[in-house]
Design a protein around this motif. Structure first.
Motif, PDB file in Angstrom:
ATOM      1  N   ALA A  57      46.299  44.554  41.011  1.00 41.97           N
ATOM      2  CA  ALA A  57      45.367  44.953  42.386  1.00 41.97           C
ATOM      3  C   ALA A  57      44.216  44.404  42.261  1.00 41.97           C
ATOM      4  O   ALA A  57      43.169  44.923  41.440  1.00 41.97           O
ATOM      5  CB  ALA A  57      45.769  46.407  42.668  1.00 41.97           C
ATOM      6  N   VAL A  58      43.598  43.334  43.083  1.00 47.20           N
ATOM      7  CA  VAL A  58      42.407  43.016  43.086  1.00 47.20           C
ATOM      8  C   VAL A  58      41.806  43.694  44.493  1.00 47.20           C
ATOM      9  O   VAL A  58      42.152  43.202  45.770  1.00 47.20           O
ATOM     10  CB  VAL A  58      42.295  41.480  43.212  1.00 47.20           C
ATOM     11  N   VAL A  77      42.312  54.450  40.672  1.00 41.01           N
ATOM     12  CA  VAL A  77      42.800  55.243  39.355  1.00 41.01           C
ATOM     13  C   VAL A  77      43.146  56.752  39.726  1.00 41.01           C
ATOM     14  O   VAL A  77      44.154  57.117  39.567  1.00 41.01           O
ATOM     15  CB  VAL A  77      42.040  55.028  38.208  1.00 41.01           C
ATOM     16  N   TYR A  78      41.964  57.158  40.348  1.00 36.38           N
ATOM     17  CA  TYR A  78      42.067  58.733  40.420  1.00 36.38           C
ATOM     18  C   TYR A  78      42.989  59.047  41.593  1.00 36.38           C
ATOM     19  O   TYR A  78      43.796  60.072  41.618  1.00 36.38           O
ATOM     20  CB  TYR A  78      40.597  59.414  40.866  1.00 36.38           C
ATOM     21  N   SER A  79      42.936  58.118  42.801  1.00 33.77           N
ATOM     22  CA  SER A  79      43.910  58.712  43.776  1.00 33.77           C
ATOM     23  C   SER A  79      45.294  58.536  43.402  1.00 33.77           C
ATOM     24  O   SER A  79      45.950  59.215  44.047  1.00 33.77           O
ATOM     25  CB  SER A  79      43.362  57.631  45.050  1.00 33.77           C
ATOM     26  N   VAL A 102      47.786  53.755  35.300  1.00 35.73           N
ATOM     27  CA  VAL A 102      46.763  53.102  36.086  1.00 35.73           C
ATOM     28  C   VAL A 102      45.553  53.015  35.699  1.00 35.73           C
ATOM     29  O   VAL A 102      44.869  54.086  35.359  1.00 35.73           O
ATOM     30  CB  VAL A 102      46.895  53.929  37.674  1.00 35.73           C
ATOM     31  N   THR A 103      44.907  51.558  35.202  1.00 36.15           N
ATOM     32  CA  THR A 103      43.739  51.594  34.721  1.00 36.15           C
ATOM     33  C   THR A 103      42.871  50.558  35.342  1.00 36.15           C
ATOM     34  O   THR A 103      43.473  49.606  35.962  1.00 36.15           O
ATOM     35  CB  THR A 103      44.059  51.084  32.921  1.00 36.15           C
ATOM     36  N   ALA A 104      41.575  50.905  35.325  1.00 33.45           N
ATOM     37  CA  ALA A 104      40.431  49.749  35.722  1.00 33.45           C
ATOM     38  C   ALA A 104      40.680  48.502  34.763  1.00 33.45           C
ATOM     39  O   ALA A 104      40.460  48.910  33.518  1.00 33.45           O
ATOM     40  CB  ALA A 104      39.242  50.301  35.904  1.00 33.45           C
ATOM     41  N   THR A 105      40.549  47.385  35.155  1.00 32.13           N
ATOM     42  CA  THR A 105      40.819  46.279  34.174  1.00 32.13           C
ATOM     43  C   THR A 105      39.760  45.488  34.478  1.00 32.13           C
ATOM     44  O   THR A 105      39.819  44.064  33.844  1.00 32.13           O
ATOM     45  CB  THR A 105      42.283  45.538  34.078  1.00 32.13           C
ATOM     46  N   GLY A 106      38.731  45.635  35.300  1.00 30.63           N
ATOM     47  CA  GLY A 106      37.724  44.770  35.746  1.00 30.63           C
ATOM     48  C   GLY A 106      37.027  45.353  36.884  1.00 30.63           C
ATOM     49  O   GLY A 106      37.190  46.470  37.255  1.00 30.63           O
ATOM     50  N   ILE A 132      43.475  56.015  49.675  1.00 36.57           N
ATOM     51  CA  ILE A 132      42.488  56.327  48.387  1.00 36.57           C
ATOM     52  C   ILE A 132      41.360  57.000  48.976  1.00 36.57           C
ATOM     53  O   ILE A 132      40.801  56.869  49.965  1.00 36.57           O
ATOM     54  CB  ILE A 132      42.016  54.754  48.256  1.00 36.57           C
ATOM     55  N   VAL A 133      41.192  58.177  47.994  1.00 35.82           N
ATOM     56  CA  VAL A 133      39.865  58.998  48.172  1.00 35.82           C
ATOM     57  C   VAL A 133      39.064  58.590  47.051  1.00 35.82           C
ATOM     58  O   VAL A 133      39.411  57.965  46.145  1.00 35.82           O
ATOM     59  CB  VAL A 133      40.427  60.264  47.916  1.00 35.82           C
ATOM     60  N   GLN A 134      37.962  59.083  46.896  1.00 38.18           N
ATOM     61  CA  GLN A 134      36.969  59.014  46.316  1.00 38.18           C
ATOM     62  C   GLN A 134      37.337  59.747  44.544  1.00 38.18           C
ATOM     63  O   GLN A 134      37.785  60.563  44.440  1.00 38.18           O
ATOM     64  CB  GLN A 134      35.471  59.560  46.474  1.00 38.18           C
ATOM     65  N   ASP A 135      36.823  59.029  43.779  1.00 39.52           N
ATOM     66  CA  ASP A 135      37.008  59.372  42.213  1.00 39.52           C
ATOM     67  C   ASP A 135      36.555  60.895  42.245  1.00 39.52           C
ATOM     68  O   ASP A 135      35.514  61.277  42.345  1.00 39.52           O
ATOM     69  CB  ASP A 135      36.320  58.360  41.426  1.00 39.52           C
TER      70      ASP A 135
END
Length: 468
Positions: A57-58, A77-79, A102-106, A132-135
């Motif tokens: 996902a970009v 990721v959190y959501s 689910v991981t942040a890759t960039g 999507i909500v805030q982390d």
């Protein structure tokens, strides 16, 4: 629409149309539904996969939350992963269990890895629960999202006031400065409020009210054909409803044409005891239609040893049309040799006290955007809302295989085979698919059907404008 003190600003916990509508006002998903329920880009400009298991996902640049914070991969990721935490009490936890990681890759990129391939992930992520909500968000007394409106006031069971988000990432939207969302549980009161000018848009119009609305100058009805259905539940872990002949007998006692005409004034589509509606690309159109046949019903009742038996059936206004359906079944069953005692119970508490708790009762299922989501939530052997307690190993195998099948013709055949299994063996009778009916003031422009539910799939707020 209904509302209660359980109304929530947490997308994971949404349970009623008021919740879904509220959440689409204040939040966005990675994707959104088009008019054909296809997944369109939203917070994710790109959502792609080579194997349908690992999805890249970009994220869209320049998106901010209502408090000014920028959208980041951490929020995504959190959501998504919070649905797996039992403490979240997410309504879609069984679906979210497919998220292996689910991981942040960039700086603007997220990798979603599934436990197995699922071609429907883009459509699943457009569902209101996956907004999507805030982390780190845990306090949902306020709604801090990226959506078209900001939350100015929220009183559970009373009202929600939304004001325009001037920093919304979609150019030119939203069009309205403010929306007040209120719950009016009684349908007659909703219609009266519309025609008196107290409100300008209502959901869940009774088909009996459509002529009154259309006859009133300045008002119209919007029909959204959908997969909404009210179903007869025959528990497969109770007697005598577990008997296959009893199940067939009850399915033959549905006069589907009569239900469509008298209960829904033709604002419905004939169904065939399986839950995939005609608008779905995987709908099995050539499945032989089961017709009203009291003689065959009587044959199966005798075969089950139930001729002359007496059995209670529970119905409630909470399950749309179920009280009238139960009365019809009572009349037709008597002709076939079965005495049904209709127990009409109040809407309040029906889902917690009666639904799935009796051998014979009614349910009411909102549309789902994909066949996989509907089957996973309601028909898989271990599904949380497997209403009849039906278990079929072949069905479960097909469901898992269809998620990752790359050959579209073979995938369609799998979904068709699943519909046949439900039609032939599941303890659920589905007579019709019910259209969603909205009533609206003609000065409100921009409304169009999105078949996941009324009010444009609950997302009307972003799209409509006023010409007064």
């Amino acid at each position: 629409m209904s509302s209660s003190t359980a109304d929530t600003l947490d997308p994971a916990k949404g349970a009623l149309s008021t919740d879904y509508t509220r959440h689409y006002m204040f939040y966005n998903g990675l994707t959104r539904y088009g008019a054909d329920l296809s997944a369109q880009p939203a917070l994710a400009e790109v959502l792609e996969s080579d194997d349908r298991t690992r999805w890249r996902a970009v994220l869209r640049k320049g998106v901010t939350f209502h408090d000014g914070k920028a959208l980041t991969p951490r929020d995504v990721v959190y959501s998504l992963m919070r649905h797996q935490d039992p403490a979240t009490a997410s309504k879609v936890r069984p679906i979210a269990e497919q998220f292996r990681a689910v991981t942040a890759t960039g700086p603007d990129e997220v990798m979603i890895e599934l436990t197995g391939p699922n071609a429907d992930l883009p459509a699943i992520l457009a569902d209101s629960h996956f907004l999507i909500v805030q982390d780190g968000a845990t306090d949902f007394s306020q709604a801090v999202g990226t959506g078209p409106y900001r939350c100015a006031a929220f009183q559970p069971g009373i009202n929600t006031i939304a004001v325009r988000n001037d920093n919304y990432w979609v150019p030119g939207k939203p069009h309205l400065d403010e929306i007040e969302l209120i719950g009016i549980p009684d349908e007659v009161s909703r219609v009266n409020a519309l025609l008196s000018g107290d409100v300008h848009l209502i959901i869940a119009v009774n088909p009996r009210s459509t002529r009154r609305i259309e006859a009133s100058a300045g008002y119209r009805v919007l029909e959204t054909k959908s997969g909404l259905y009210t179903n007869l539940i025959m528990r497969q872990d109770a007697s005598p409803t577990r008997d296959p002949d009893f199940v067939l007998a009850m399915k033959y006692l549905f006069d589907r044409g009569l239900i469509r005409r008298t209960l829904y004034r033709n604002y419905a589509t004939i169904a065939n005891d399986q839950p995939i509606p005609p608008g779905n690309p995987y709908h099995l159109a050539d499945l032989p239609q089961r017709a009203y046949d009291p003689d065959r019903a009587a044959f199966h009742l005798r075969k089950a040893g139930l001729a002359g038996a007496r059995l209670p059936v529970y119905a409630s206004p909470a399950a749309d049309g179920s009280v009238d359906m139960a009365s019809m079944l009572q009349e037709f069953a008597a002709k076939a040799g079965l005495q049904l005692a209709v127990n009409r119970v109040p809407a309040d508490g029906y889902w917690s006290t009666h639904w799935m708790r009796h051998p014979l009762s009614f349910g009411n299922t909102n549309p789902r955007p994909t066949a996989d989501m509907l089957f996973s939530l309601f028909y898989k052997s271990d599904a949380p809302w497997n209403e009849s307690g039906w278990r079929d190993e072949r069905f479960d195998q097909l469901l898992l295989a269809a998620r990752g099948e790359r050959d579209e013709a073979l995938r369609r055949q799998m979904y068709c085979d699943m519909q046949v299994l439900v039609h032939d063996h599941c303890g659920v009778g589905i007579p019709v698919f019910i259209s969603s009916l909205d009533g609206y003031d003609r000065r409100l422009k921009g409304l169009s059907p999105i078949p996941v539910g009324g009010l444009m799939g609950y997302s009307f707020a972003e799209h409509v404008w006023w010409e007064g």
